[in-house]
Motif scaffolding. Structure first.
Motif, PDB file in Angstrom:
ATOM      1  N   GLU A 193      26.061  53.528 109.769  1.00 23.89           N
ATOM      2  CA  GLU A 193      26.949  52.377 109.607  1.00 23.89           C
ATOM      3  C   GLU A 193      26.170  51.085 109.431  1.00 23.89           C
ATOM      4  O   GLU A 193      26.568  50.202 108.648  1.00 23.89           O
ATOM      5  CB  GLU A 193      27.876  52.274 110.829  1.00 23.89           C
ATOM      6  N   GLU A 194      25.067  50.944 110.133  1.00 25.27           N
ATOM      7  CA  GLU A 194      24.279  49.724 110.035  1.00 25.27           C
ATOM      8  C   GLU A 194      23.744  49.528 108.611  1.00 25.27           C
ATOM      9  O   GLU A 194      23.653  48.394 108.125  1.00 25.27           O
ATOM     10  CB  GLU A 194      23.122  49.760 111.041  1.00 25.27           C
ATOM     11  N   ILE A 195      23.391  50.626 107.958  1.00 27.60           N
ATOM     12  CA  ILE A 195      22.908  50.548 106.579  1.00 27.60           C
ATOM     13  C   ILE A 195      24.014  50.038 105.669  1.00 27.60           C
ATOM     14  O   ILE A 195      23.794  49.165 104.816  1.00 27.60           O
ATOM     15  CB  ILE A 195      22.414  51.936 106.107  1.00 27.60           C
ATOM     16  N   LEU A 196      25.221  50.580 105.818  1.00 33.34           N
ATOM     17  CA  LEU A 196      26.338  50.163 104.975  1.00 33.34           C
ATOM     18  C   LEU A 196      26.701  48.706 105.218  1.00 33.34           C
ATOM     19  O   LEU A 196      26.989  47.959 104.273  1.00 33.34           O
ATOM     20  CB  LEU A 196      27.550  51.059 105.240  1.00 33.34           C
ATOM     21  N   LYS A 197      26.685  48.287 106.481  1.00 38.77           N
ATOM     22  CA  LYS A 197      27.022  46.896 106.799  1.00 38.77           C
ATOM     23  C   LYS A 197      26.029  45.937 106.155  1.00 38.77           C
ATOM     24  O   LYS A 197      26.412  44.916 105.560  1.00 38.77           O
ATOM     25  CB  LYS A 197      27.053  46.708 108.317  1.00 38.77           C
ATOM     26  N   LYS A 198      24.756  46.275 106.244  1.00 41.89           N
ATOM     27  CA  LYS A 198      23.740  45.380 105.688  1.00 41.89           C
ATOM     28  C   LYS A 198      23.718  45.432 104.152  1.00 41.89           C
ATOM     29  O   LYS A 198      23.541  44.424 103.485  1.00 41.89           O
ATOM     30  CB  LYS A 198      22.361  45.752 106.251  1.00 41.89           C
ATOM     31  N   ALA A 199      23.899  46.630 103.589  1.00 39.59           N
ATOM     32  CA  ALA A 199      23.811  46.783 102.135  1.00 39.59           C
ATOM     33  C   ALA A 199      24.974  46.117 101.417  1.00 39.59           C
ATOM     34  O   ALA A 199      24.793  45.492 100.360  1.00 39.59           O
ATOM     35  CB  ALA A 199      23.758  48.266 101.773  1.00 39.59           C
ATOM     36  N   PHE A 200      26.183  46.226 101.984  1.00 40.65           N
ATOM     37  CA  PHE A 200      27.375  45.688 101.321  1.00 40.65           C
ATOM     38  C   PHE A 200      27.866  44.377 101.939  1.00 40.65           C
ATOM     39  O   PHE A 200      28.891  43.851 101.518  1.00 40.65           O
ATOM     40  CB  PHE A 200      28.498  46.730 101.337  1.00 40.65           C
ATOM     41  N   LYS A 201      27.127  43.874 102.928  1.00 41.09           N
ATOM     42  CA  LYS A 201      27.496  42.613 103.592  1.00 41.09           C
ATOM     43  C   LYS A 201      28.925  42.676 104.134  1.00 41.09           C
ATOM     44  O   LYS A 201      29.755  41.793 103.896  1.00 41.09           O
ATOM     45  CB  LYS A 201      27.352  41.435 102.621  1.00 41.09           C
ATOM     46  N   ILE A 202      29.207  43.768 104.864  1.00 41.53           N
ATOM     47  CA  ILE A 202      30.525  43.946 105.459  1.00 41.53           C
ATOM     48  C   ILE A 202      30.349  44.257 106.937  1.00 41.53           C
ATOM     49  O   ILE A 202      29.229  44.455 107.415  1.00 41.53           O
ATOM     50  CB  ILE A 202      31.304  45.091 104.765  1.00 41.53           C
ATOM     51  N   ASN A 203      31.466  44.295 107.666  1.00 44.19           N
ATOM     52  CA  ASN A 203      31.387  44.618 109.087  1.00 44.19           C
ATOM     53  C   ASN A 203      31.831  46.055 109.336  1.00 44.19           C
ATOM     54  O   ASN A 203      32.237  46.768 108.409  1.00 44.19           O
ATOM     55  CB  ASN A 203      32.216  43.626 109.920  1.00 44.19           C
ATOM     56  N   GLY A 204      31.769  46.452 110.617  1.00 44.87           N
ATOM     57  CA  GLY A 204      32.101  47.826 110.964  1.00 44.87           C
ATOM     58  C   GLY A 204      33.533  48.196 110.627  1.00 44.87           C
ATOM     59  O   GLY A 204      33.809  49.320 110.201  1.00 44.87           O
ATOM     60  N   GLN A 205      34.482  47.262 110.792  1.00 48.25           N
ATOM     61  CA  GLN A 205      35.873  47.538 110.459  1.00 48.25           C
ATOM     62  C   GLN A 205      36.035  47.802 108.967  1.00 48.25           C
ATOM     63  O   GLN A 205      36.804  48.670 108.551  1.00 48.25           O
ATOM     64  CB  GLN A 205      36.752  46.355 110.886  1.00 48.25           C
ATOM     65  N   ASP A 206      35.299  47.031 108.162  1.00 47.87           N
ATOM     66  CA  ASP A 206      35.349  47.244 106.713  1.00 47.87           C
ATOM     67  C   ASP A 206      34.838  48.637 106.350  1.00 47.87           C
ATOM     68  O   ASP A 206      35.409  49.322 105.500  1.00 47.87           O
ATOM     69  CB  ASP A 206      34.503  46.195 105.986  1.00 47.87           C
TER      70      ASP A 206
END
Length: 227
Positions: free
Chosen positions: A204-217
């Motif tokens: 999840e941390e990779i996705l949050k940083k890569a797409f500039k989104i939060n965990g809910q997104d």
């Protein structure tokens, strides 16, 4: 003198090896050593080859080189993105294409449907619109985007491995596209699923940083993609 000769031979060997690798990597599928290699699906189950085993060439028939698989329309309306792909395969629908370095695909697009950004790691593609109006495009490695609105009879080339899409701009009528690919196994990697539907899950941390989104997104996108 002996050491000098060995050094020169070593350099020559490395140059020849480099040239061999360059030619190998730049090719599509392996070249044939016969006129054709009609696939033998029955033998394929017991072998793991880069392709499929061949039947005896003397047993080849005209129907091995023909297919009606692409004549059948599908209903993509209920699919995740509103598209369905029918791909020829030497193992099932077109045995005569085995080892020929090609495949064909029929893409049925629902009204407003799309084949989302994706790539074919082993093939270039040319797409011909048979019916409807389809917006197509690809991005190169400099992130330059090339797009074109195609109507029936018009075609577009997607370079090998470039991320591309097809979108039916008509929200009232379906569209049909016929594609040719220069590999019998082009592969397909859909960008949304590669990021949010892998097994196991992408951290999840990779996705949050890569797409500039939060965990809910992240969780919302995974749910929307059927995860």
């Amino acid at each position: 003198m002996r050491a000098s000769a060995d050094h020169a031979a070593s350099i020559t060997h490395r140059i020849l090896l480099s040239l061999f690798l360059l030619v190998t990597l730049s090719a599509s599928d392996p070249d044939l050593l016969f006129d054709y290699c009609v696939a033998d699906p029955a033998a394929a189950a017991s072998f793991h080859l880069n392709g499929l085993p061949c039947i005896d060439p003397a047993a080849a028939r005209a129907e091995h080189f023909a297919t009606s698989a692409l004549s059948l329309a599908t209903n993509p309306s209920a699919t995740l993105f509103g598209f369905n792909v029918t791909l020829t395969s030497p193992a099932t629908s077109l045995p005569g294409a085995n080892a020929q370095g090609l495949a064909m695909a029929r893409i049925d697009l629902a009204p407003g449907g799309m084949a989302p950004p994706h790539s074919h790691p082993r093939a270039s593609e040319v797409a011909l619109v048979l019916a409807g109006s389809v917006l197509v495009g690809f991005a190169d490695t400099s992130y330059r985007l090339y797009t074109q609105l195609l109507r029936a009879g018009e075609a577009f080339v997607f370079p090998r491995a470039m991320v591309h899409f097809l979108y039916n701009v008509d929200v009232a009528a379906p569209a049909v596209v016929l594609s040719g690919l220069n590999s019998q196994s082009p592969g397909a990697q859909l960008v949304p699923l590669s990021a949010f539907r892998t097994e196991p899950r992408m951290p999840e941390e990779i996705l949050k940083k890569a797409f500039k989104i939060n965990g809910q997104d992240v969780h919302r996108i995974q749910r929307n993609l059927g995860g």
